[in-house]
Design a protein around this motif. Structure first.
Motif, short mmCIF file in Angstrom:
data_model
loop_
_atom_site.label_atom_id
_atom_site.label_comp_id
_atom_site.label_asym_id
_atom_site.label_seq_id
_atom_site.Cartn_x
_atom_site.Cartn_y
_atom_site.Cartn_z
N ARG A 19 70.60 69.83 11.36
CA ARG A 19 70.23 69.54 12.63
C ARG A 19 69.85 70.36 13.59
O ARG A 19 69.03 70.07 14.68
CB ARG A 19 71.61 68.72 13.34
CG ARG A 19 71.23 67.61 14.52
CD ARG A 19 72.62 67.24 15.02
NE ARG A 19 72.30 66.12 16.09
CZ ARG A 19 72.11 64.92 15.80
NH1 ARG A 19 72.20 64.34 14.76
NH2 ARG A 19 71.79 64.21 17.11
N SER A 64 63.36 64.06 5.36
CA SER A 64 64.66 63.43 5.10
C SER A 64 65.35 63.30 3.62
O SER A 64 66.54 63.47 3.32
CB SER A 64 64.57 62.10 5.83
OG SER A 64 65.64 61.14 5.56
N ARG A 135 66.81 65.21 11.72
CA ARG A 135 67.58 64.53 12.42
C ARG A 135 68.32 63.47 11.37
O ARG A 135 69.34 63.17 11.23
CB ARG A 135 66.98 63.91 13.62
CG ARG A 135 68.25 63.34 14.56
CD ARG A 135 67.42 62.79 15.84
NE ARG A 135 68.20 62.61 16.92
CZ ARG A 135 68.73 63.12 17.70
NH1 ARG A 135 68.24 64.31 17.78
NH2 ARG A 135 69.65 62.67 18.69
N ALA A 139 71.97 62.81 9.94
CA ALA A 139 72.46 61.33 9.92
C ALA A 139 73.03 60.96 8.76
O ALA A 139 74.30 60.23 8.58
CB ALA A 139 71.62 60.35 10.68
N TRP A 140 72.29 61.13 7.85
CA TRP A 140 72.69 60.66 6.55
C TRP A 140 73.70 61.54 5.96
O TRP A 140 74.87 60.93 5.40
CB TRP A 140 71.40 60.66 5.36
CG TRP A 140 71.82 61.11 4.07
CD1 TRP A 140 72.06 59.61 3.18
CD2 TRP A 140 72.08 62.08 3.12
NE1 TRP A 140 72.40 60.17 1.82
CE2 TRP A 140 72.41 61.46 1.70
CE3 TRP A 140 71.76 63.30 2.98
CZ2 TRP A 140 72.60 62.20 0.62
CZ3 TRP A 140 71.97 64.14 1.91
CH2 TRP A 140 72.70 63.57 0.88
N GLY A 142 76.11 62.77 7.83
CA GLY A 142 77.19 62.10 8.68
C GLY A 142 77.83 60.93 8.13
O GLY A 142 78.86 60.70 8.01
N ARG A 143 76.92 60.01 7.47
CA ARG A 143 77.42 58.82 6.90
C ARG A 143 78.37 59.24 5.63
O ARG A 143 79.43 58.54 5.31
CB ARG A 143 76.23 57.68 6.46
CG ARG A 143 75.64 57.30 7.78
CD ARG A 143 74.88 56.11 7.26
NE ARG A 143 73.41 56.77 6.38
CZ ARG A 143 72.52 57.13 7.09
NH1 ARG A 143 72.25 57.11 8.45
NH2 ARG A 143 71.30 57.52 6.26
N GLY A 187 77.90 64.47 10.91
CA GLY A 187 76.36 64.19 11.37
C GLY A 187 76.01 65.47 12.11
O GLY A 187 74.89 65.85 12.44
N THR A 189 76.89 65.95 15.47
CA THR A 189 76.49 65.88 16.96
C THR A 189 77.69 66.37 17.66
O THR A 189 78.81 66.65 16.97
CB THR A 189 76.43 64.13 16.88
OG1 THR A 189 77.53 63.46 16.69
CG2 THR A 189 75.22 63.81 16.44
#
Length: 197
Positions: A19, A64, A135, A139-140, A142-143, A187, A189
């Motif tokens: 990130r 991604s 980003r 996020a992927w 993070g999931r 993720g 954040t």
């Protein structure tokens, strides 16, 4: 060192590293694309913006989805972090990555800005798409971390010797911790802490 004792290592979150480049690439691309709109260029603004939109989508998707199999393989082989391993703060991880790549980021921005005189906005939107792709990849990750109920970490020394990539050849395996470890949420954040009552 006692027999069987593992040497402590500095660890940085994989998602934080992924990130880290998203924001500078996004904003550099947006600025370069905005400046490009003001320049007619060789192809004209309309062609430049249309080409840029296509490049944005392609770059976001490519970044991604790139090397996801490698991320999955390293995550599956992750070993539990030891109690003496040092977990790096999110801000430190982000700062170190950006500091190590600052000249590349500046060069990419200058190239995108200069390219606007040929094809307005296209290179800037490509740069922004790269940031958006990072980003989406974070996020992927993070999931996956939420699904596995484990955060993924990579050794700092492996990262430093590998151009800052968390999936390069120098990276042999990830370490894992519980979902509450460190100061970054799944993720990468910022972790939102509940107010004390």
């Amino acid at each position: 060192m006692a027999r069987g004792e593992r040497r402590a290592q500095g660890l940085v979150r994989v998602a934080v590293v992924v990130r880290a480049g998203a924001a500078p690439l996004w904003w550099a691309g947006v600025f370069a694309a905005g400046v490009g709109v003001l320049v007619p260029g060789v192809t004209g603004r309309r062609i430049g913006v249309m080409a840029g939109a296509a490049l944005f989508i392609i770059a976001a998707a490519a970044v991604s989805y790139s090397r996801r199999k490698r991320y999955v393989a390293l995550a599956r082989s992750a070993v539990r972090a030891g109690k003496h391993d040092v977990l790096q703060d999110r801000a430190v991880g982000v700062r170190n990555w950006r500091r190590g790549h600052r000249w590349w980021l500046l060069l990419a921005f200058l190239v995108a800005l200069g390219a606007s005189f040929a094809v307005p906005s296209a290179a800037g939107m490509l740069l922004a798409g790269t940031g958006a792709g990072l980003r989406l990849k974070a996020a992927w990750l993070g999931r996956r971390e939420r699904a596995e109920d484990a955060l993924l970490w990579v050794r700092v020394d492996w990262l430093a010797g590998n151009g800052g990539s968390p999936v390069g050849k120098a990276v042999k395996a990830y370490r894992s911790t519980g979902i509450a470890a460190g100061d970054a949420a799944p993720g990468g954040t910022r972790r939102r802490t509940a107010a004390l009552v």
